[in-house]
Design a protein around this motif. Structure first.
Motif, short mmCIF file in Angstrom:
data_model
loop_
_atom_site.label_atom_id
_atom_site.label_comp_id
_atom_site.label_asym_id
_atom_site.label_seq_id
_atom_site.Cartn_x
_atom_site.Cartn_y
_atom_site.Cartn_z
N GLU A 1 48.62 36.77 31.09
CA GLU A 1 49.37 37.80 30.36
C GLU A 1 49.31 39.14 31.09
OE1 GLU A 1 51.86 38.96 27.25
OE2 GLU A 1 51.12 36.97 27.82
N ILE A 2 48.16 39.48 31.63
CA ILE A 2 48.02 40.75 32.33
C ILE A 2 48.91 40.79 33.57
CG2 ILE A 2 46.42 42.15 33.71
CD1 ILE A 2 44.23 41.44 31.72
N PHE A 3 48.93 39.71 34.33
CA PHE A 3 49.71 39.69 35.57
C PHE A 3 51.21 39.49 35.32
CE2 PHE A 3 45.56 38.66 37.54
CZ PHE A 3 45.56 39.64 38.53
N SER A 4 51.56 38.86 34.21
CA SER A 4 52.98 38.58 33.95
C SER A 4 53.67 39.72 33.21
CB SER A 4 53.13 37.29 33.13
OG SER A 4 52.50 37.42 31.87
N LYS A 5 52.92 40.69 32.69
CA LYS A 5 53.51 41.82 31.96
C LYS A 5 53.03 43.14 32.55
CE LYS A 5 55.63 39.33 28.80
NZ LYS A 5 55.08 39.21 27.46
N PRO A 6 53.46 43.46 33.78
CA PRO A 6 52.98 44.69 34.41
C PRO A 6 53.40 45.96 33.67
CG PRO A 6 54.81 43.74 35.65
CD PRO A 6 54.43 42.74 34.61
N GLU A 7 54.44 45.86 32.83
CA GLU A 7 54.91 47.06 32.13
C GLU A 7 53.89 47.54 31.08
OE1 GLU A 7 56.47 43.39 30.04
OE2 GLU A 7 56.38 44.13 32.10
N GLN A 8 52.99 46.68 30.65
CA GLN A 8 52.00 47.09 29.66
C GLN A 8 50.81 47.81 30.29
OE1 GLN A 8 49.62 43.89 27.83
NE2 GLN A 8 50.38 42.51 29.41
N LEU A 9 50.74 47.79 31.63
CA LEU A 9 49.61 48.39 32.32
C LEU A 9 49.83 49.89 32.53
CD1 LEU A 9 49.13 45.65 35.08
CD2 LEU A 9 47.96 45.82 32.87
N PRO A 10 48.77 50.68 32.51
CA PRO A 10 48.92 52.11 32.82
C PRO A 10 49.33 52.31 34.27
CG PRO A 10 46.59 51.50 32.65
CD PRO A 10 47.37 50.30 32.20
N ASP A 11 50.13 53.35 34.53
CA ASP A 11 50.63 53.60 35.88
C ASP A 11 49.49 53.89 36.86
OD1 ASP A 11 53.23 53.24 35.03
OD2 ASP A 11 53.49 55.37 34.52
N ASN A 12 48.61 54.74 36.46
CA ASN A 12 47.46 55.07 37.29
C ASN A 12 46.18 54.92 36.47
OD1 ASN A 12 48.81 56.06 39.81
ND2 ASN A 12 49.71 57.52 38.35
N PRO A 13 45.67 53.69 36.37
CA PRO A 13 44.48 53.49 35.53
C PRO A 13 43.31 54.31 36.02
CG PRO A 13 44.92 51.56 36.91
CD PRO A 13 46.11 52.46 37.03
N PRO A 14 42.64 55.03 35.12
CA PRO A 14 41.52 55.89 35.53
C PRO A 14 40.26 55.06 35.76
CG PRO A 14 41.86 56.04 33.16
CD PRO A 14 42.95 55.16 33.69
N TYR A 15 39.50 55.45 36.79
CA TYR A 15 38.21 54.81 37.09
C TYR A 15 37.15 55.90 37.25
CZ TYR A 15 41.28 50.91 38.31
OH TYR A 15 42.23 49.93 38.29
N PRO A 16 36.78 56.57 36.16
CA PRO A 16 35.80 57.67 36.27
C PRO A 16 34.43 57.15 36.65
CG PRO A 16 36.20 57.14 33.98
CD PRO A 16 37.19 56.33 34.77
N ASN A 17 33.66 58.02 37.28
CA ASN A 17 32.29 57.66 37.61
C ASN A 17 31.48 57.53 36.32
OD1 ASN A 17 32.66 57.70 40.41
ND2 ASN A 17 32.37 59.93 40.47
N PRO A 18 30.60 56.55 36.25
CA PRO A 18 29.81 56.37 35.02
C PRO A 18 28.82 57.50 34.82
CG PRO A 18 29.01 54.91 36.75
CD PRO A 18 30.26 55.54 37.28
N THR A 19 28.57 57.81 33.57
CA THR A 19 27.51 58.75 33.21
C THR A 19 26.29 57.94 32.77
OG1 THR A 19 28.23 58.86 30.90
CG2 THR A 19 29.24 60.41 32.44
N VAL A 20 25.18 58.61 32.59
CA VAL A 20 23.99 57.92 32.09
C VAL A 20 24.28 57.30 30.73
CG1 VAL A 20 21.60 58.23 31.34
CG2 VAL A 20 22.43 59.41 33.39
N TYR A 21 25.03 58.02 29.91
CA TYR A 21 25.38 57.55 28.57
C TYR A 21 26.24 56.29 28.64
CZ TYR A 21 27.36 57.71 23.84
OH TYR A 21 27.76 57.39 22.57
N SER A 22 27.32 56.34 29.42
CA SER A 22 28.22 55.18 29.50
C SER A 22 27.54 54.01 30.19
CB SER A 22 29.50 55.57 30.24
OG SER A 22 29.25 55.80 31.63
N PHE A 23 26.73 54.30 31.22
CA PHE A 23 26.03 53.22 31.93
C PHE A 23 25.09 52.48 30.98
CE2 PHE A 23 22.84 51.21 34.54
CZ PHE A 23 23.54 50.77 35.66
#
Length: 419
Positions: free
Chosen positions: A171-193
């Motif tokens: 589903e992810i590969f067959s429906k590219p229109e549902q994906l964000p244009d520029n998906p964010p990849y922020p650096n992890p924080t201690v909290y998120s990690f």
């Protein structure tokens, strides 16, 4: 069959939360998943060997099995105090994990209803209502006996999970229109990690049920083979869905990957199958809890009215907790960082080393642990302790906030869009 039970136990809710866990930790989570998989599998084989040691040293007590195998291992290895620690860790771990399953099933049923019906009709029922409805429907399933009485559940759970993984990736590969244009990849924080660490631990945290499953094997010495087969199967499903989900959605991925992708007909089918999976996993996971409670209350091991009452009341308590904190991701992170760490990373290596080093009876054959294995077991314990403490503190803070802001007690009739 034992390998199927192991996969079913771990794959219930774990793979759904993995993409979010990867987003919290970053790409470091990929090698972390592999290391955790190998480490937990190794600790699981040591747990199985510990149970075999009990059979060899006390055959009159364990040749016919035990209703509390994990606690029996802890008792022989660590004494009465160790038994109590293991008891509370296992019971609270599995009890909390099955609360997660009830909330997760309610989430997915609510999303399916929202997509299938108009909003004005959906607003007649909320996720809080569904937690109570799902819990009531699950109650009769808990009245069954031990895992050997419902082996079909493990097969259904594994097949459902495998199909859900395939559908998500396609589903992810067959429906590219549902994906964000520029998906964010922020650096992890201690909290998120710390949160992501707990979620990954939860995904591999089935060790508390391993002895219960091993208990029903005809030849318990072969358990290590089942562990290897089971963890190979689980990693083959975890890695693709985790990496693809995070790579395509980045930090926008939700706690449940099935609710992140567009709700098409194939996804609806996958959601339905995953609900079946969670129901089956619930049956397997709740069993050690109810057997332990029944053991202490003196409930007979055969089907009787005392079993019905005891297990019904336990599920009703879970429904109450689910309505108090209806966010499965927050409870999942808390359990992963605390109780699963204790049951999977700390107790199994410690109990195995204590049993091997025990020389209290000269009749027992002398056994030793190679130095590299002992070092590895100690490393597993250290990683579990350090990571578990950080993850537990962070997740507990999240749960406390959720209990004030998102409780069904204050928002029971609200009609939020599940998207």
């Amino acid at each position: 069959m034992t390998a199927f039970f192991l996969i079913a136990q771990m794959a219930g809710a774990g793979f759904l939360a993995l993409p979010r866990a990867l987003a919290d930790v970053g790409w470091l989570s990929v090698p972390m998943m592999i290391i955790f998989c190998v480490s937990v599998a190794f600790a699981g084989t040591r747990l199985g060997k510990s149970y075999v040691l009990l059979e060899e040293r006390w055959p009159e007590e364990y040749k016919h099995g035990s209703r509390q195998p994990y606690m029996e291992i802890a008792d022989k290895a660590l004494g009465p105090v160790g038994r109590k620690v293991a008891l509370w860790s296992v019971v609270l771990n599995l009890f909390g994990s099955t609360v997660v399953f009830i909330i997760l099933i309610s989430d997915m049923v609510y999303k399916m209803i929202w997509v299938a019906m108009d909003e004005e009709y959906v607003c007649g029922i909320t996720k809080c209502h569904l937690i109570l409805i799902v819990g009531a429907c699950i109650i009769p399933l808990t009245w069954l006996g031990s895992p050997k009485d419902f082996w079909q559940a493990s097969v259904l759970a594994v097949v459902s999970t495998a199909i859900a993984v395939i559908v998500i990736i396609v589903e992810i590969f067959s429906k590219p229109e549902q994906l964000p244009d520029n998906p964010p990849y922020p650096n992890p924080t201690v909290y998120s990690f710390s949160l992501g660490f707990g979620a990954i631990l939860f995904a591999f945290g089935g060790a508390s049920v391993f002895p219960t499953i091993q208990n029903d094997m005809a030849d318990r010495t072969q358990f290590w083979k089942s562990v290897i087969a089971g963890f190979c199967g689980i990693l083959s499903m975890y890695l693709p869905v985790g990496v693809v989900g995070y790579a395509m959605f980045g930090d926008t991925v939700q706690s449940n990957i099935l609710l992140t992708v567009e709700m098409t007909v194939p996804v609806m089918v996958a959601v339905g199958l995953e609900i079946v999976n969670l129901l089956c996993t619930f049956m397997i996971s709740i069993n050690p809890v109810v057997q332990t409670v029944e053991e202490y209350l003196g409930v007979p091991s055969h089907f009787c009215w005392q079993r019905v009452v005891t297990r019904t009341l336990l599920v009703m308590l879970q429904m109450l907790i689910g309505t108090a904190i209806p966010s499965f991701g927050k409870i999942l992170n808390l359990i992963g960082g605390s109780l699963i760490t204790m049951c999977t990373f700390i107790l199994p290596p410690l109990m195995y080393m204590k049993l091997i080093d025990d020389r209290s009876d000269p009749k027992w054959p002398v056994k030793t642990i190679p130095l590299w294995k002992r070092i590895y077991l100690v490393e597993i314990m250290i990683v579990g302790i350090v990571g578990g403490v950080c993850s537990t503190l962070t997740a507990a803070y999240d749960v406390i906030l959720a209990s004030f802001n998102d409780s069904c007690f204050t928002h029971f009739y609200n009609c939020p869009n599940p998207v």
